[in-house]
Design a protein around this motif. Sequence first.
Motif, PDB file in Angstrom:
ATOM      1  N   PRO A 142       0.835  -1.207   0.000  1.00 49.37           N
ATOM      2  CA  PRO A 142       0.000   0.000   0.000  1.00 49.37           C
ATOM      3  C   PRO A 142       0.867   1.252   0.000  1.00 49.37           C
ATOM      4  O   PRO A 142       2.065   1.200   0.296  1.00 49.37           O
ATOM      5  CB  PRO A 142      -0.796  -0.128   1.300  1.00 49.37           C
ATOM      6  CG  PRO A 142       0.038  -1.002   2.171  1.00 49.37           C
ATOM      7  CD  PRO A 142       0.746  -1.950   1.257  1.00 49.37           C
ATOM      8  N   GLU A 143       0.266   2.365  -0.343  1.00 47.11           N
ATOM      9  CA  GLU A 143       1.014   3.617  -0.354  1.00 47.11           C
ATOM     10  C   GLU A 143       1.438   3.989   1.060  1.00 47.11           C
ATOM     11  O   GLU A 143       0.709   3.782   2.028  1.00 47.11           O
ATOM     12  CB  GLU A 143       0.156   4.734  -0.945  1.00 47.11           C
ATOM     13  CG  GLU A 143      -0.123   4.573  -2.431  1.00 47.11           C
ATOM     14  CD  GLU A 143      -0.813   5.788  -3.010  1.00 47.11           C
ATOM     15  OE1 GLU A 143      -0.865   6.824  -2.304  1.00 47.11           O
ATOM     16  OE2 GLU A 143      -1.309   5.708  -4.136  1.00 47.11           O
ATOM     17  N   ILE A 144       2.648   4.539   1.144  1.00 44.29           N
ATOM     18  CA  ILE A 144       3.201   4.933   2.441  1.00 44.29           C
ATOM     19  C   ILE A 144       3.275   6.453   2.488  1.00 44.29           C
ATOM     20  O   ILE A 144       3.962   7.080   1.679  1.00 44.29           O
ATOM     21  CB  ILE A 144       4.600   4.328   2.647  1.00 44.29           C
ATOM     22  CG1 ILE A 144       4.519   2.806   2.582  1.00 44.29           C
ATOM     23  CG2 ILE A 144       5.182   4.781   3.986  1.00 44.29           C
ATOM     24  CD1 ILE A 144       5.869   2.129   2.640  1.00 44.29           C
ATOM     25  N   ASN A 145       2.541   7.044   3.416  1.00 42.64           N
ATOM     26  CA  ASN A 145       2.534   8.503   3.566  1.00 42.64           C
ATOM     27  C   ASN A 145       3.569   8.928   4.594  1.00 42.64           C
ATOM     28  O   ASN A 145       3.257   9.415   5.672  1.00 42.64           O
ATOM     29  CB  ASN A 145       1.136   8.975   3.991  1.00 42.64           C
ATOM     30  CG  ASN A 145       0.081   8.646   2.958  1.00 42.64           C
ATOM     31  OD1 ASN A 145       0.332   8.757   1.755  1.00 42.64           O
ATOM     32  ND2 ASN A 145      -1.091   8.233   3.415  1.00 42.64           N
TER      33      ASN A 145
END
Length: 293
Positions: A63-66
């Motif tokens: 998943p995208e990592i912020n």
Amino acid sequence: MRTRNSYFPNNSNVTIPRRRNKGRAPNIVEPELRTIVAPMAERTMEELLRAPTEGYGEAIVLPEINADHFEIKTNLLQLVQANPFYGRESENPHAHINSFKRITSTLRFRNVPNDVIKLMMFPYSLEGAAKTWYEKEPPNSILTWEDLVTKFVNQFFPPSKTTHLKNEISRFTQKFKETFSEAWERFKELLRACPHHGFTELTQVDTFYNGLNKNEQDSLNAAAGGNLLSKTTREALNIIENKSKVRYSRNRSNVSRMNATSSKTDERIDKLADQLSTLVEIVSKKVSHSRSG
């Protein structure tokens, strides 16, 4: 009436092209363009480099990592790689998962869920057949940590193995000449070998107790001041553990006493040997002196 020459000025050098006979013009058919794909063995290196890369993606979808400046350090990867899982018959995938989770649970990154860290690092903990298994998994087929654990366990701990170990636990029986401590350790080892067995602690106590011989059951009941199975699960487990430790400590004490006795005997033998050697030396000197006189 306009003649043919009236289209052009006098003395014109224009050459009038010969009129083409449309009826005799050949029918020109454009060739059909087809792409012929050569077999892999016959392709040139340039063609292989231009080959499409679909189907070669990673199985795990991250998943995208912020988070800014997030990266896994080399020393952390080396820590994971220090104890890899090879996929051998003697290895337990559940034990590997637990060990891996203990390592990664110590990692904390701001705005980065721990499951993401585990997904990123898990492939680095695999070697041999286990690594081959992961590389053959379909691209984008693992979306969560639960997906990964399920696929990994099903591959290296199939349901048939689970069924076998659960049967071993439920049919547990103390072996002939097996001490109480040995039986308890063997029973716990079966539970550890199949951590997803599903047996409650109450069922475990009941199964172990009923698998013991009559003398050991009577001994447990005496320690419980009645019937062991009438106690709470926690009380029964404490009684079993205490009985196991007492027996083990007594056996160890006996061994220590035997070793101490053996050591003292050896010391006496050494002293007698020294005395005998001294006596032999004295006698030899007297005999030698008498002969010389």
